[in-house]
Design an enzyme around this catalytic site. Structure first.
Site, PDB file in Angstrom:
ATOM      1  N   ARG A 181     -15.769 -11.040   2.595  1.00 20.06           N
ATOM      2  CA  ARG A 181     -14.884  -9.910   2.818  1.00 20.06           C
ATOM      3  C   ARG A 181     -15.304  -8.744   1.929  1.00 20.06           C
ATOM      4  O   ARG A 181     -15.979  -8.924   0.912  1.00 20.06           O
ATOM      5  CB  ARG A 181     -13.425 -10.279   2.473  1.00 20.06           C
ATOM      6  CG  ARG A 181     -12.819 -11.392   3.327  1.00 20.06           C
ATOM      7  CD  ARG A 181     -12.551 -10.928   4.733  1.00 20.06           C
ATOM      8  NE  ARG A 181     -11.891 -11.945   5.545  1.00 20.06           N
ATOM      9  CZ  ARG A 181     -12.516 -12.834   6.300  1.00 20.06           C
ATOM     10  NH1 ARG A 181     -13.846 -12.847   6.321  1.00 20.06           N
ATOM     11  NH2 ARG A 181     -11.846 -13.700   7.026  1.00 20.06           N
ATOM     12  N   TYR A 240      -2.743  -9.251  16.006  1.00 16.16           N
ATOM     13  CA  TYR A 240      -2.636  -8.170  15.022  1.00 16.16           C
ATOM     14  C   TYR A 240      -3.757  -7.158  15.211  1.00 16.16           C
ATOM     15  O   TYR A 240      -3.527  -5.944  15.223  1.00 16.16           O
ATOM     16  CB  TYR A 240      -2.688  -8.767  13.614  1.00 16.16           C
ATOM     17  CG  TYR A 240      -2.776  -7.744  12.507  1.00 16.16           C
ATOM     18  CD1 TYR A 240      -1.651  -7.039  12.087  1.00 16.16           C
ATOM     19  CD2 TYR A 240      -3.988  -7.482  11.863  1.00 16.16           C
ATOM     20  CE1 TYR A 240      -1.723  -6.106  11.059  1.00 16.16           C
ATOM     21  CE2 TYR A 240      -4.072  -6.548  10.839  1.00 16.16           C
ATOM     22  CZ  TYR A 240      -2.944  -5.865  10.445  1.00 16.16           C
ATOM     23  OH  TYR A 240      -3.025  -4.935   9.431  1.00 16.16           O
ATOM     24  N   SER A 245      -9.752  -3.353   9.479  1.00 14.79           N
ATOM     25  CA  SER A 245     -11.101  -3.852   9.747  1.00 14.79           C
ATOM     26  C   SER A 245     -11.095  -4.993  10.752  1.00 14.79           C
ATOM     27  O   SER A 245     -12.128  -5.322  11.343  1.00 14.79           O
ATOM     28  CB  SER A 245     -11.750  -4.331   8.453  1.00 14.79           C
ATOM     29  OG  SER A 245     -11.017  -5.416   7.893  1.00 14.79           O
ATOM     30  N   ASN A 257      -9.462  -5.459   3.639  1.00 16.53           N
ATOM     31  CA  ASN A 257      -8.953  -6.429   2.668  1.00 16.53           C
ATOM     32  C   ASN A 257      -8.495  -5.791   1.362  1.00 16.53           C
ATOM     33  O   ASN A 257      -9.097  -5.976   0.305  1.00 16.53           O
ATOM     34  CB  ASN A 257     -10.016  -7.494   2.397  1.00 16.53           C
ATOM     35  CG  ASN A 257     -10.300  -8.328   3.633  1.00 16.53           C
ATOM     36  OD1 ASN A 257     -11.153  -7.950   4.443  1.00 16.53           O
ATOM     37  ND2 ASN A 257      -9.586  -9.410   3.815  1.00 16.53           N
ATOM     38  N   ILE A 288       0.835  -1.199   0.000  1.00 15.74           N
ATOM     39  CA  ILE A 288       0.000   0.000   0.000  1.00 15.74           C
ATOM     40  C   ILE A 288       0.871   1.250   0.000  1.00 15.74           C
ATOM     41  O   ILE A 288       0.610   2.212  -0.721  1.00 15.74           O
ATOM     42  CB  ILE A 288      -0.956  -0.001   1.206  1.00 15.74           C
ATOM     43  CG1 ILE A 288      -1.911  -1.195   1.136  1.00 15.74           C
ATOM     44  CG2 ILE A 288      -1.756   1.304   1.259  1.00 15.74           C
ATOM     45  CD1 ILE A 288      -2.812  -1.351   2.360  1.00 15.74           C
ATOM     46  N   THR A 319       9.477  -6.351   5.468  1.00 14.75           N
ATOM     47  CA  THR A 319       8.378  -6.839   4.631  1.00 14.75           C
ATOM     48  C   THR A 319       8.214  -5.986   3.378  1.00 14.75           C
ATOM     49  O   THR A 319       7.652  -6.426   2.386  1.00 14.75           O
ATOM     50  CB  THR A 319       7.047  -6.869   5.414  1.00 14.75           C
ATOM     51  OG1 THR A 319       6.761  -5.555   5.900  1.00 14.75           O
ATOM     52  CG2 THR A 319       7.130  -7.834   6.570  1.00 14.75           C
ATOM     53  N   GLY A 320       8.697  -4.760   3.415  1.00 13.89           N
ATOM     54  CA  GLY A 320       8.695  -3.917   2.226  1.00 13.89           C
ATOM     55  C   GLY A 320       9.735  -4.407   1.224  1.00 13.89           C
ATOM     56  O   GLY A 320      10.696  -5.089   1.585  1.00 13.89           O
ATOM     57  N   GLN A 324       1.915   4.004   7.321  1.00 14.81           N
ATOM     58  CA  GLN A 324       1.532   2.707   6.764  1.00 14.81           C
ATOM     59  C   GLN A 324       2.348   1.564   7.350  1.00 14.81           C
ATOM     60  O   GLN A 324       1.979   0.394   7.192  1.00 14.81           O
ATOM     61  CB  GLN A 324       1.729   2.713   5.248  1.00 14.81           C
ATOM     62  CG  GLN A 324       1.014   3.823   4.510  1.00 14.81           C
ATOM     63  CD  GLN A 324      -0.478   3.673   4.552  1.00 14.81           C
ATOM     64  OE1 GLN A 324      -1.010   2.580   4.375  1.00 14.81           O
ATOM     65  NE2 GLN A 324      -1.177   4.766   4.824  1.00 14.81           N
TER      66      GLN A 324
END
Length: 312
Positions: free
Chosen positions: A212, A144, A121, A173, A14, A37-38, A76
């Site tokens: 979802r 999480y 969410s 999602n 994102i 993770t990027g 982010q």
């Protein structure tokens, strides 16, 4: 008008989409990422246009250096994935909660105008009615989700206590280009794309009827841009989604239709921490931000598939 902005986690899925949109509107962009993770490849072609600060959200000094001199922070950065948090709740908590607190403290100390935070969410859990509204009592299940809710409440607290403008966006999602299908924690859309394209069965945890609100990333990027400037948004928590639900079985069939390939489904045990059903009421975001869904599920899947196939 060009503004100086920071995107934490800017090399992520994102974050990198957001970085591109900010550059397109003429902003001066700095990225903070530790590349755990990027992916550096997500920033390919942008090297001369952005400033990259490599470092940990858990380091206040590093975060403070990255925040210094910017007007806006788009936070982010996180350790995504519910399964990852179930396996390693300590690291998830440290990065998400402590990391967010470092961002907020640095933003307060550097007189940043506004922080836009990527919430989730997942904070809603399984209780309450559908669609999800921001007035519902959160009931997080996974570590999480607990960490995201804690970070979200810190955002609201800093707005109320210190006057720092914050906006927390609860993503539903999100999918789209630059989402990694190879990670063991990969999200469902890139996993399904890769499996169907290669003729493998798509792995579905549960019976596939769980639903979802699959949200194309362009919608999320637009919500962030709106949240940066909306005059009434300070201190708010807002759903960002399409306002439409689809089952996991329907998603798999839709991806198969986009690719023009048959779909074989492999049903697996339900994963611990997963939410059963999730879709959003986005009327508050429409009212506060002027947000509306720009790209629906089918068009989003087509665009994602095109980008996926182009990358090989």
């Amino acid at each position: 008008m060009s503004r100086s902005v920071l995107v934490t986690g800017g090399a992520g899925f994102i974050g990198s989409n957001l970085v591109r949109a900010l550059l397109e509107r003429g902003d001066k962009v700095r990225v903070l990422d530790n590349f755990a993770t990027g992916n550096r490849a997500n920033l390919t072609g942008l090297e001369d246009d952005i400033e990259v600060v490599e470092g940990e959200l858990r380091s206040y000094e590093r975060v403070h250096n990255a925040v210094r001199g910017v007007e806006l922070v788009f936070h982010q950065g996180a350790l995504p994935s519910v399964p990852r948090s179930v396996q390693d709740p300590l690291t998830t908590s440290a990065v998400t909660i402590e990391g967010t607190l470092n961002v907020l403290l640095a933003a307060r100390d550097e007189s940043v105008r506004r922080v836009v935070f990527a919430s989730s969410s997942s904070v809603y859990g399984n209780s309450g009615t559908l669609p999800r509204t921001e007035t519902q009592q959160p009931d997080p299940i996974s570590p999480y989700a607990v960490a995201k809710l804690s970070a979200e409440r810190y955002c609201v607290s800093f707005h109320r206590v210190y006057g720092l403008e914050t906006v927390a966006l609860r993503y539903f999602n999100v999918f789209g280009p630059r989402q990694d299908p190879k990670s063991q924690y990969a999200a469902v859309v890139p996993r399904f794309l890769a499996a169907i394209d290669e003729g493998r069965a798509v792995p579905i945890h549960g019976d596939g009827t769980q639903s979802r609100d699959f949200t194309y990333v362009e919608n999320v990027v637009e919500a962030n841009l709106l949240a940066a400037d909306a005059p009434e948004a300070g201190g708010t928590v807002l759903n960002v989604a399409t306002g439409r639900q689809a089952s996991v079985n329907e998603l798999a069939d839709a991806i198969g239709a986009v690719l023009g390939k048959p779909v074989e489904k492999q049903y697996l045990p339900t994963r611990t921490g997963d939410v059963r059903d999730s879709w959003a009421d986005v009327s508050k975001a429409a009212r506060v931000l002027g947000y509306e869904t720009r790209v629906g599920l089918e068009d989003g899947l087509r665009l994602t598939a095109e980008a996926f196939l182009a990358r090989g």
